[in-house]
Design an enzyme around this catalytic site. Structure first.
Site, PDB file in Angstrom:
ATOM      1  N   ASN A 107     -10.153  -0.258   0.553  1.00  0.00           N
ATOM      2  CA  ASN A 107      -8.687  -0.169   0.488  1.00  0.00           C
ATOM      3  C   ASN A 107      -8.223  -0.750  -0.849  1.00  0.00           C
ATOM      4  OD1 ASN A 107      -5.916  -0.515   0.692  1.00  0.00           O
ATOM      5  ND2 ASN A 107      -5.966  -1.259   2.796  1.00  0.00           N
TER       6      ASN A 107
ATOM      7  N   CYS B  21       0.816  -1.227   0.000  1.00  0.00           N
ATOM      8  CA  CYS B  21       0.000   0.000   0.000  1.00  0.00           C
ATOM      9  C   CYS B  21       0.848   1.274   0.000  1.00  0.00           C
ATOM     10  CB  CYS B  21      -0.964  -0.013   1.186  1.00  0.00           C
ATOM     11  SG  CYS B  21      -2.131  -1.378   1.069  1.00  0.00           S
TER      12      CYS B  21
ATOM     13  N   HIS C  32      -2.952   7.156   2.421  1.00  0.00           N
ATOM     14  CA  HIS C  32      -3.414   5.858   1.935  1.00  0.00           C
ATOM     15  C   HIS C  32      -4.676   5.503   2.721  1.00  0.00           C
ATOM     16  CE1 HIS C  32      -3.945   1.735   1.111  1.00  0.00           C
ATOM     17  NE2 HIS C  32      -3.614   1.353   2.338  1.00  0.00           N
TER      18      HIS C  32
HETATM   19  N1  COA Z   1     -17.518  -8.540  11.442  1.00  0.00           N
HETATM   20  C1  COA Z   1     -17.772  -8.793  12.739  1.00  0.00           C
HETATM   21  N2  COA Z   1     -16.814  -9.030  13.632  1.00  0.00           N
HETATM   22  C2  COA Z   1     -15.545  -9.017  13.202  1.00  0.00           C
HETATM   23  C3  COA Z   1     -15.206  -8.778  11.863  1.00  0.00           C
HETATM   24  C4  COA Z   1     -16.256  -8.535  10.969  1.00  0.00           C
HETATM   25  N3  COA Z   1     -16.038  -8.263   9.657  1.00  0.00           N
HETATM   26  N4  COA Z   1     -13.872  -8.839  11.742  1.00  0.00           N
HETATM   27  C5  COA Z   1     -13.384  -9.092  12.947  1.00  0.00           C
HETATM   28  N5  COA Z   1     -14.392  -9.223  13.843  1.00  0.00           N
HETATM   29  C6  COA Z   1     -14.340  -9.504  15.277  1.00  0.00           C
HETATM   30  C7  COA Z   1     -13.049 -10.177  15.688  1.00  0.00           C
HETATM   31  O1  COA Z   1     -13.144 -11.574  15.473  1.00  0.00           O
HETATM   32  C8  COA Z   1     -12.995  -9.828  17.141  1.00  0.00           C
HETATM   33  O2  COA Z   1     -13.836 -10.686  17.847  1.00  0.00           O
HETATM   34  P1  COA Z   1     -13.405 -11.228  19.321  1.00  0.00           P
HETATM   35  O3  COA Z   1     -13.302 -10.003  20.156  1.00  0.00           O
HETATM   36  O4  COA Z   1     -14.530 -12.123  19.667  1.00  0.00           O
HETATM   37  O5  COA Z   1     -12.096 -11.905  19.099  1.00  0.00           O
HETATM   38  C9  COA Z   1     -13.601  -8.430  17.210  1.00  0.00           C
HETATM   39  O6  COA Z   1     -14.353  -8.279  15.985  1.00  0.00           O
HETATM   40  C10 COA Z   1     -12.605  -7.330  17.301  1.00  0.00           C
HETATM   41  O7  COA Z   1     -11.595  -7.573  16.340  1.00  0.00           O
HETATM   42  P2  COA Z   1     -10.360  -6.657  16.181  1.00  0.00           P
HETATM   43  O8  COA Z   1      -9.487  -7.212  15.107  1.00  0.00           O
HETATM   44  O9  COA Z   1      -9.755  -6.350  17.515  1.00  0.00           O
HETATM   45  O10 COA Z   1     -11.112  -5.336  15.658  1.00  0.00           O
HETATM   46  P3  COA Z   1     -10.538  -3.941  15.321  1.00  0.00           P
HETATM   47  O11 COA Z   1     -11.340  -2.915  15.974  1.00  0.00           O
HETATM   48  O12 COA Z   1      -9.057  -3.882  15.488  1.00  0.00           O
HETATM   49  O13 COA Z   1     -10.839  -3.837  13.743  1.00  0.00           O
HETATM   50  C11 COA Z   1      -9.683  -4.016  11.664  1.00  0.00           C
HETATM   51  C12 COA Z   1     -10.294  -4.770  12.847  1.00  0.00           C
HETATM   52  C13 COA Z   1      -9.080  -5.044  10.741  1.00  0.00           C
HETATM   53  C14 COA Z   1     -10.792  -3.263  10.961  1.00  0.00           C
HETATM   54  C15 COA Z   1      -8.628  -3.036  12.187  1.00  0.00           C
HETATM   55  O14 COA Z   1      -7.778  -3.681  13.081  1.00  0.00           O
HETATM   56  C16 COA Z   1      -7.799  -2.453  11.078  1.00  0.00           C
HETATM   57  O15 COA Z   1      -8.274  -1.755  10.221  1.00  0.00           O
HETATM   58  N6  COA Z   1      -6.480  -2.697  11.121  1.00  0.00           N
HETATM   59  C17 COA Z   1      -5.559  -2.170  10.158  1.00  0.00           C
HETATM   60  C18 COA Z   1      -5.804  -2.806   8.822  1.00  0.00           C
HETATM   61  C19 COA Z   1      -4.905  -2.246   7.798  1.00  0.00           C
HETATM   62  O16 COA Z   1      -4.474  -1.145   7.895  1.00  0.00           O
HETATM   63  N7  COA Z   1      -4.650  -3.052   6.788  1.00  0.00           N
HETATM   64  C20 COA Z   1      -3.947  -2.654   5.631  1.00  0.00           C
HETATM   65  C21 COA Z   1      -2.655  -2.010   5.859  1.00  0.00           C
HETATM   66  S1  COA Z   1      -2.323  -1.090   4.437  1.00  0.00           S
END
Ligand code: COA
Length: 335
Positions: free
Chosen positions: A274, A117, A244
């Site tokens: 994204n 990215c 980004h």
């Molecule tokens: N729908 C419902 N629940 C979901 C889910 C979805 N699509 N995806 C994950 N969950 C759940 C997880 O399983 C977790 O459940 P648990 O607490 O029972 O284990 C809970 O939601 C929280 O997950 P978590 O990963 O801690 O959530 P978050 O608030 O960190 O959000 C992302 C997840 C991926 C959206 C976030 O971490 C993110 O955007 N990270 C950076 C991603 C990124 O930048 N990627 C590209 C880099 S260029």
């Protein structure tokens, strides 16, 4: 006495982008994944994303965006094509020569840059280097990705995030004081944390979202500060930050840490998702078209991606001509 000769600057003189026409709303994903529209919207800021049909390649997206950028630059003449992508059409050869050939450029340097990215910022730095060195006077820089191909079909953590698109700019040799001249580029990487976002050979994407989130905010803040300082600006002088688009909460956190209000942060993730290396040029094209980016605005581009990689640069926004004849393609539409 000889007069000092300074290297030519790389000046942005053309811009274009395309999106696949098919919008996939969160509700459609809920039918296939254990998720909800509300979870996706509140945790990522995404409402819908554009997904290309299976027959559409990265080269298709890249060539369509590149054609609009060349048109807006007023000339089809370039001496190099640099393509940032994480989803090349083949393991070999690179996808850039195919893109160049589609544009009728069959005698032109063309190569891919892989920095996920952050790829577009790495590609800008590479293209600017070709111009500074006198190797090329006009370079086409494309960011194109079919990121939707990388997650597993049943992965609710990654599938809602990643999408498809392409954007491109043309850089030409010019003067450092002109609007459009790229400022110093800051790049970095930390391969010790490559485990945070990885697609193993023949496998699907694995992401450690919360850790990646923290690194994204930290790195984008520090690289933005460095690029702004090297441009000779203060953060309060910056009119627009074009980050980004990984997650609307990441962008908001970067804004909070840098004391940059939402009105100065360019965001399009809500309807685009994204799009990997395409995200910054797509955001630029949209913001330029809707008047969010104005001539002489001080603009900072900042990116973070798997690798880990990060990068940022600055530009005083040029007076770009809109492409005279909109590019039409049955498989693509302009953002
Ligand atoms: N729908 C419902 N629940 C979901 C889910 C979805 N699509 N995806 C994950 N969950 C759940 C997880 O399983 C977790 O459940 P648990 O607490 O029972 O284990 C809970 O939601 C929280 O997950 P978590 O990963 O801690 O959530 P978050 O608030 O960190 O959000 C992302 C997840 C991926 C959206 C976030 O971490 C993110 O955007 N990270 C950076 C991603 C990124 O930048 N990627 C590209 C880099 S260029």
């Amino acid at each position: 006495m000889t007069s000092a000769r300074t290297a030519p600057a790389a000046v942005l003189c053309g811009l274009g982008a395309v999106l696949p026409p098919r919008a996939v709303a969160n509700e459609a994903l809920c039918a296939e994944l254990d998720t909800t529209d509300q979870w996706i919207r509140t945790r990522t800021g995404i409402r819908e994303r554009r997904i290309a049909d299976p027959s559409v390649s990265t080269a298709d997206l890249a060539a369509a965006a590149a054609a609009t950028a060349l048109e807006s630059s007023g000339s089809r003449d370039v001496h190099a094509v640099v393509l940032a992508t994480t989803t090349p059409d083949h393991l070999m050869p690179a996808t850039a020569p195919a893109v160049a050939a589609r544009l009728g450029l069959t005698d032109t340097a063309a190569f891919d840059v892989a920095a996920v990215c952050t790829g577009f910022v790495y590609a800008l730095a590479t293209a600017a280097g070709l111009i500074h060195a006198g190797t090329a006077r006009r370079v086409l820089v494309v960011g194109a990705d079919r990121m939707s191909r990388l997650p597993a079909a049943d992965d609710r953590t990654t599938r809602p995030l990643f999408a498809d698109g392409a954007g491109a700019v043309v850089l030409r040799s010019g003067d450092t004081n002109e609007p459009g001249a790229l400022g110093p580029v800051v790049l970095g990487s930390d391969g010790t944390r490559r485990d945070l976002l990885v697609v193993p050979h023949g496998g699907h994407m694995h992401m450690q979202g919360p850790d990646l989130f923290r690194h994204a905010v930290d790195r984008m803040c520090s690289v933005t500060r460095q690029a702004v300082q090297l441009a000779g600006w203060r953060l309060e002088d910056v009119d627009r930050i074009v980050p980004h688009q990984a997650n609307a909460r990441i962008t908001a956190a970067v804004g909070r840490h840098l004391a940059i209000g939402a009105d100065r942060l360019v965001q399009h993730i809500e309807t685009v998702g994204n799009t990997g290396a395409a995200s910054i040029p797509l955001a630029l094209a949209q913001a330029s078209a809707d008047g969010t980016l104005l001539h002489r605005h001080r603009v900072c581009l900042t990116a973070f991606g798997a690798g880990l990689t990060w990068g940022a640069t600055s530009v005083i926004w040029p007076d770009l001509k809109p492409a005279a004849h909109p590019h039409h393609d049955t498989a693509m539409e302009r953002p």
